[in-house]
Scaffold this motif. Sequence first.
Motif, PDB file in Angstrom:
ATOM      1  N   ALA A 175       0.845  -1.205   0.000  1.00 43.33           N
ATOM      2  CA  ALA A 175       0.000   0.000   0.000  1.00 43.33           C
ATOM      3  C   ALA A 175       0.879   1.253   0.000  1.00 43.33           C
ATOM      4  O   ALA A 175       0.615   2.219  -0.728  1.00 43.33           O
ATOM      5  N   LEU A 176       1.935   1.221   0.800  1.00 39.14           N
ATOM      6  CA  LEU A 176       2.836   2.376   0.888  1.00 39.14           C
ATOM      7  C   LEU A 176       3.513   2.654  -0.450  1.00 39.14           C
ATOM      8  O   LEU A 176       3.662   3.815  -0.852  1.00 39.14           O
ATOM      9  N   GLN A 177       3.901   1.587  -1.152  1.00 42.22           N
ATOM     10  CA  GLN A 177       4.564   1.769  -2.452  1.00 42.22           C
ATOM     11  C   GLN A 177       3.615   2.381  -3.479  1.00 42.22           C
ATOM     12  O   GLN A 177       4.055   3.025  -4.430  1.00 42.22           O
ATOM     13  N   SER A 178       2.291   2.171  -3.313  1.00 44.41           N
ATOM     14  CA  SER A 178       1.327   2.857  -4.198  1.00 44.41           C
ATOM     15  C   SER A 178       1.138   4.305  -3.775  1.00 44.41           C
ATOM     16  O   SER A 178       0.842   5.171  -4.594  1.00 44.41           O
ATOM     17  N   LEU A 179       1.285   4.558  -2.469  1.00 45.18           N
ATOM     18  CA  LEU A 179       1.083   5.916  -1.951  1.00 45.18           C
ATOM     19  C   LEU A 179       2.236   6.856  -2.353  1.00 45.18           C
ATOM     20  O   LEU A 179       1.999   7.986  -2.802  1.00 45.18           O
ATOM     21  N   ARG A 231       6.558  14.147   2.634  1.00 47.99           N
ATOM     22  CA  ARG A 231       7.188  14.031   3.956  1.00 47.99           C
ATOM     23  C   ARG A 231       6.368  13.087   4.846  1.00 47.99           C
ATOM     24  O   ARG A 231       6.918  12.230   5.538  1.00 47.99           O
ATOM     25  N   LEU A 232       5.041  13.238   4.823  1.00 43.87           N
ATOM     26  CA  LEU A 232       4.193  12.371   5.648  1.00 43.87           C
ATOM     27  C   LEU A 232       4.311  10.915   5.212  1.00 43.87           C
ATOM     28  O   LEU A 232       4.331   9.998   6.038  1.00 43.87           O
ATOM     29  N   ALA A 233       4.395  10.697   3.907  1.00 46.84           N
ATOM     30  CA  ALA A 233       4.532   9.324   3.396  1.00 46.84           C
ATOM     31  C   ALA A 233       5.882   8.741   3.829  1.00 46.84           C
ATOM     32  O   ALA A 233       5.975   7.558   4.188  1.00 46.84           O
ATOM     33  N   THR A 234       6.916   9.593   3.825  1.00 45.08           N
ATOM     34  CA  THR A 234       8.240   9.137   4.251  1.00 45.08           C
ATOM     35  C   THR A 234       8.253   8.795   5.745  1.00 45.08           C
ATOM     36  O   THR A 234       8.845   7.792   6.158  1.00 45.08           O
ATOM     37  N   LEU A 235       7.593   9.629   6.529  1.00 44.79           N
ATOM     38  CA  LEU A 235       7.504   9.335   7.967  1.00 44.79           C
ATOM     39  C   LEU A 235       6.771   8.015   8.203  1.00 44.79           C
ATOM     40  O   LEU A 235       7.125   7.235   9.084  1.00 44.79           O
ATOM     41  N   LEU A 236       5.748   7.778   7.388  1.00 42.10           N
ATOM     42  CA  LEU A 236       5.004   6.513   7.499  1.00 42.10           C
ATOM     43  C   LEU A 236       5.901   5.334   7.126  1.00 42.10           C
ATOM     44  O   LEU A 236       5.855   4.272   7.760  1.00 42.10           O
TER      45      LEU A 236
END
Length: 513
Positions: A346-350, A362-367
């Motif tokens: 899911a993260l790789q799609s985000l 930045r938020l995606a990186t923190l996740l």
Amino acid sequence: MKTKTLKPFFRSSNGLLALLVGALAMQPAWTQNNTLPSLGNGEGISLGVERQLGDRIARELYRDPDYLEDPVLDEYIQRLWTPLVKAAAARGELSPELQERFAWRILLGRDRSVNAFALPGGYLGVHLGLIAVVSSDAELASVLAHELSHVTQRHIARSMDEQSKMTPWVIGSMILGAIAVSKNPQAAQGLIVGGQAAAIQSQLSYSRDMEREADRVGFGVLSDAGYDPQGFVGMFNKLQQSAGVNDNGAYPYLRSHPLTTERIADMQARLQLNGPAKTTPGDMVQAMLGARAKVMSQNGVEALRAWTLDSKATSAQVTLAQKAGALYAATLAHLQLRDGPAAETALQSLLPLTVQNPEAHRLATLLQAELAIRQERFASALQILEAASSKPFKRPELMAAAQALLRLPPRPERAAITLQLREWVTQVPNDAQAWNTLASMLNLQGQALPSLRAEGEAQMARMDWPGAVDRFRAAQDWARNNRLQAGDHIEASIVDTRLRQAQAQIRAIQTER
Ligand SMILES: [Zn+2]
């Protein structure tokens, strides 16, 4: 010296019942009268007494299992809040004295209900359910601006009569009881006979005049802080729609702030609007933060599963922001369900959706770093943070990096992150979570005395005075029994001073009671 520990208040519903009935039985003067003192009739309780009362309530809330420390959401709410406080000060709503003497702190509650409330002394409570339900920063800021205005207009103080026989202790108990009721309406209805809870809640709520004033002042504060004033209307519409379909107690905010047609009309007149207001679509960052609040307020497996399958993540009809929100929720929900590989997918799609938007990225990186930490890939988490963020780290990056370093063998970043944490707590001395993190980092590096002092400072920040005394005493013991290193003499004298301050706080509380 033997110190009394404070009674925990709302751990159990039975305790709550006793608390509410006990408070009701006292029938103090100001609860027998349904009308609150009208505006302009004196100032009610003093600034000092109100702050004391707020501290007492906040101290209990910090210990509540639902109290949430989340660096990402804390930063978000602070980002919305700071311009509102500044605007209120610039408009003269917030006097320098009030600004100096009140806390101006927001406490997040891990609760699904849509609720926000002003507490005495400049504390605000915000439930994750509210952050999850808004569709723009302006909507959330409108609620904060309204609550802020209850504080700056001294509505709480004016609702209380200092001449009443109630001590701040009892008033504090009643407010804590009302908060607990708002969190669990079913239990409260089942337990409390004859609508006593409702009676108490109505005594703690504001008058219509006060609501009108908080809307008017809040509207000015919101606009001056640079938010779209439509935020108020968007929020009103949201509450109104939910009031019709949803009377199951999920919106306690509606009960404490009844949405009268008059309030809506006033607001529309203010906006010089006739037709129904449109809600703003909301941007990607807000969608991701709302998703975080939504997932973190829920731990039911079924809800989490539903979010992992959210059709918005794949549908072509939704906006990019909605898609990012759905994928953020899916990643975090998979993570809560301990499915690392699915979270990674899911993260790789985000990630690619966020490349045009630096803050969303930045938020995606923190996740991504959060995911790595949960999977115990600590070196990789650190690498993600180092590669994506500039120094000095912002608070969420700083806390995540420290979390990773605490689980890794010694490495050069340790000293740099410890130094940054030290600098942070010097600037923000009431940041309990940062003090605790610093304590662990110092302990790891064999700096026992500064580490014990940092533990004490964390307790001071939460106003847990007996807890602070315990830690500062442990620091003194250590200093007596060990050879002091360079810098330890200064720490030791700070510890002595702080211990005396914590003891003075305990004595002050004992005399109040
Ligand atoms: Zn209100």
